[in-house]
Each structure stands twice: as structure tokens, then as C-alpha cells.
Scaffold this motif. Structure first.
Motif, PDB file in Angstrom:
ATOM      1  N   LYS A 208      34.620  13.931  24.724  1.00 45.80           N
ATOM      2  CA  LYS A 208      33.745  13.205  23.808  1.00 45.80           C
ATOM      3  C   LYS A 208      32.373  12.929  24.401  1.00 45.80           C
ATOM      4  CE  LYS A 208      37.624  10.978  21.452  1.00 45.80           C
ATOM      5  NZ  LYS A 208      38.247   9.686  21.060  1.00 45.80           N
ATOM      6  N   ALA A 209      32.329  12.567  25.678  1.00 48.02           N
ATOM      7  CA  ALA A 209      31.036  12.247  26.291  1.00 48.02           C
ATOM      8  C   ALA A 209      30.121  13.471  26.305  1.00 48.02           C
ATOM      9  CB  ALA A 209      31.248  11.711  27.703  1.00 48.02           C
ATOM     10  N   ASP A 210      30.682  14.633  26.668  1.00 47.61           N
ATOM     11  CA  ASP A 210      29.878  15.856  26.679  1.00 47.61           C
ATOM     12  C   ASP A 210      29.423  16.225  25.271  1.00 47.61           C
ATOM     13  OD1 ASP A 210      30.110  16.075  29.387  1.00 47.61           O
ATOM     14  OD2 ASP A 210      31.685  17.591  29.366  1.00 47.61           O
ATOM     15  N   ALA A 211      30.316  16.060  24.290  1.00 49.52           N
ATOM     16  CA  ALA A 211      29.960  16.390  22.913  1.00 49.52           C
ATOM     17  C   ALA A 211      28.813  15.515  22.415  1.00 49.52           C
ATOM     18  CB  ALA A 211      31.182  16.234  22.012  1.00 49.52           C
ATOM     19  N   GLU A 212      28.826  14.223  22.787  1.00 50.58           N
ATOM     20  CA  GLU A 212      27.752  13.329  22.358  1.00 50.58           C
ATOM     21  C   GLU A 212      26.449  13.635  23.068  1.00 50.58           C
ATOM     22  OE1 GLU A 212      27.682  11.082  19.789  1.00 50.58           O
ATOM     23  OE2 GLU A 212      29.487  12.253  19.416  1.00 50.58           O
ATOM     24  N   GLN A 213      26.536  14.017  24.339  1.00 50.06           N
ATOM     25  CA  GLN A 213      25.316  14.379  25.064  1.00 50.06           C
ATOM     26  C   GLN A 213      24.684  15.628  24.452  1.00 50.06           C
ATOM     27  OE1 GLN A 213      25.830  14.953  29.281  1.00 50.06           O
ATOM     28  NE2 GLN A 213      23.739  15.670  29.580  1.00 50.06           N
ATOM     29  N   LEU A 214      25.521  16.599  24.087  1.00 50.67           N
ATOM     30  CA  LEU A 214      25.008  17.823  23.468  1.00 50.67           C
ATOM     31  C   LEU A 214      24.457  17.538  22.074  1.00 50.67           C
ATOM     32  CD1 LEU A 214      27.853  20.156  24.708  1.00 50.67           C
ATOM     33  CD2 LEU A 214      25.425  20.418  25.271  1.00 50.67           C
ATOM     34  N   ARG A 215      25.057  16.576  21.368  1.00 49.01           N
ATOM     35  CA  ARG A 215      24.498  16.179  20.076  1.00 49.01           C
ATOM     36  C   ARG A 215      23.072  15.637  20.263  1.00 49.01           C
ATOM     37  NH1 ARG A 215      26.889  14.119  15.429  1.00 49.01           N
ATOM     38  NH2 ARG A 215      28.828  13.532  16.481  1.00 49.01           N
TER      39      ARG A 215
END
Length: 252
Positions: A208-215
Motif C-alpha cells: 500500500k505504501a508503494d502504491a500511494e507513493q506512485l499515485r
């Protein structure tokens, strides 16, 4: 000669910010219920340890045999204590999922999982619920804030409307602009495809953290991204404006 006093100035006091989030009763049920349920569940499991240990096909035969052979009341005391601790841990995780907000005439401050985001009222063009997400959009249709968690939609909608925020009960006013992402779309740049591919991998692995950073990185390129229940990604471009006010995380 008589002099007239000037009329007194009329000042209009701005309404105080509204704090909205889980009620005391909801938190009480959470913190009382989870530990009790954990203690009862683990105590019942300890009571059934001997029976489970007698089943040749049952998993974890060693631990169940160990529990069945331990003396009473030691087993019950340990089961209740561990159950209480596990329940308290689950209650803490659930409590962090609550969205709290301080909504005022000048700004909205949203907090979930110890992360705070601030969105100015003047910069906010739309507020709506997107599944378990609370989303605020700017006038260029970019996301000022997107917080994921548990919140009472009616209470949050009332608080936003009280302070003049444009709440959209039907959801995202720009939902029709989203397109499903597939590799090779010609209207996306190589960089955008690369970031979307990386985000697809992060979503698949539940990172989730990586997905939010990429968002956030895609947002800097002017893309708004969201995912469906199957973790497929959908995107749209923001409107080009010279002034794109945004909301950044303030503290963790």
C-alpha cells in the motif's frame, strides 16, 4: 453644531471549525468488544484443544497437544490474557482506520493512521465519497486529498456542507472521464506507463505504501489514478491551469 458619531462597524464572526470522527460510543464498543471477543475466542480454543489433538488430520497437532496437557487454571488464565492482548492489538489497528477531521470555513484538516492532510476551502471544488475513500478535488480536478478509512458519510457530509464545501452525494463528478489503463495506450507517455506498471505490481503485492507513493508521482504528471475491486487501474488527466493548489501530508 452637533456632530454625528459614525455607525459602528458590524463584524461577522466566522463559524468555529467542526470536529467530526468516531463517537465516544463507537470507540468504547471497539476497545471493549475486541479484547473481550479475543479472550472468549482463545479460551474456547483452549477448551477444545484436547478434542482437536485427538483428530489425526487436524493441523498444529503439537501446539494443541501441549495446551491439552497443561494444568488448569493455568491454561485458562494464559488463554484469557493472550486473547485480551490480541483483541487490544486488533482494536488499535481498527482505531487507526478511523478518519477524523476538523472542517472549518478556511480549511479542512483530515487525519487517518496518524497522517494529516490539509485542503484549503478556497481551493476545493468537490468533496465526495469513493468507496472507503474521502476525496477532495481542486478546481483543476486534481485531488487535493484522498484518505482511506472508516467514516460516517452522513456526519462528514453535514460538516462539509455546514462550512460551504461542495459535497457531491452522487460521488465523483468526473467519474466519466476515467479510462482503464492498459499497456501501450498511445496517449500516455513512457514515464507514465512505467509508473502505472510499477503501481500495478505494488497493488498486486498489496504494498500500500508503494502504491500511494506512485499515485503521488503520477499526480505530479497530471494524472489522477484510482483502482477497482479487482485492482485494475483507471486514470484521467487533470485540467491545465496555472494555479494548482494541493494538499500534502503534514505529519506522521
Amino acid at each position: 453644531m452637533s456632530s454625528e458619531n459614525p455607525p459602528p462597524k458590524v463584524t461577522t464572526a466566522k463559524p468555529a471549525p467542526t470536529t467530526v470522527g468516531p463517537t465516544t460510543g463507537e470507540r468504547a464498543v471497539l476497545w471493549a468488544g475486541f479484547p473481550v471477543l479475543g479472550a472468549v475466542a482463545l479460551w474456547l480454543i483452549s477448551r477444545a484443544a484436547g478434542w482437536v489433538a485427538s483428530l489425526p488430520w487436524a493441523p498444529l497437532q503439537g501446539p494443541f497437544k501441549l495446551v491439552a496437557s497443561a494444568p488448569e487454571p493455568l491454561v485458562s488464565i494464559i488463554a484469557l490474557a493472550v486473547g485480551l492482548l490480541l483483541g487490544a492489538g486488533l482494536a488499535l489497528l481498527a482505531d487507526l482506520e478511523y478518519v477524523t477531521a476538523e472542517i472549518g470555513p478556511e480549511r479542512a484538516v483530515l487525519t487517518v493512521d496518524k497522517v494529516t492532510r490539509t485542503a484549503p476551502r478556497a481551493a476545493t471544488a468537490a468533496v465526495f465519497q469513493d468507496g472507503k475513500n474521502l476525496v477532495l478535488l481542486g478546481h483543476d480536478t486534481a485531488e487535493l486529498a484522498r484518505v482511506h478509512g472508516d467514516f460516517d458519510t452522513k456526519r462528514f457530509a453535514a460538516a462539509f456542507e455546514q462550512h460551504g464545501y461542495p459535497w457531491h452525494p452522487d460521488g465523483d463528478p468526473h467519474a466519466a472521464d476515467f479510462r482503464r489503463w492498459v499497456t501501450g495506450q498511445p496517449d500516455l507517455s513512457t514515464t507514465e506507463h512505467t509508473l502505472l506498471q510499477a503501481r500495478a505490481r505494488a497493488l498486486k503485492k498489496n504494498e500500500k505504501a508503494d502504491a500511494e507513493q506512485l499515485r503521488a508521482e503520477l499526480a505530479t504528471l497530471g494524472l489522477v489514478v484510482r483502482e477497482d475491486k479487482q485492482k485494475g487501474q483507471h486514470w484521467r488527466r487533470v485540467r491545465a491551469t496555472q494555479d494548482r493548489p494541493g494538499a500534502q501530508p503534514e505529519s506522521r
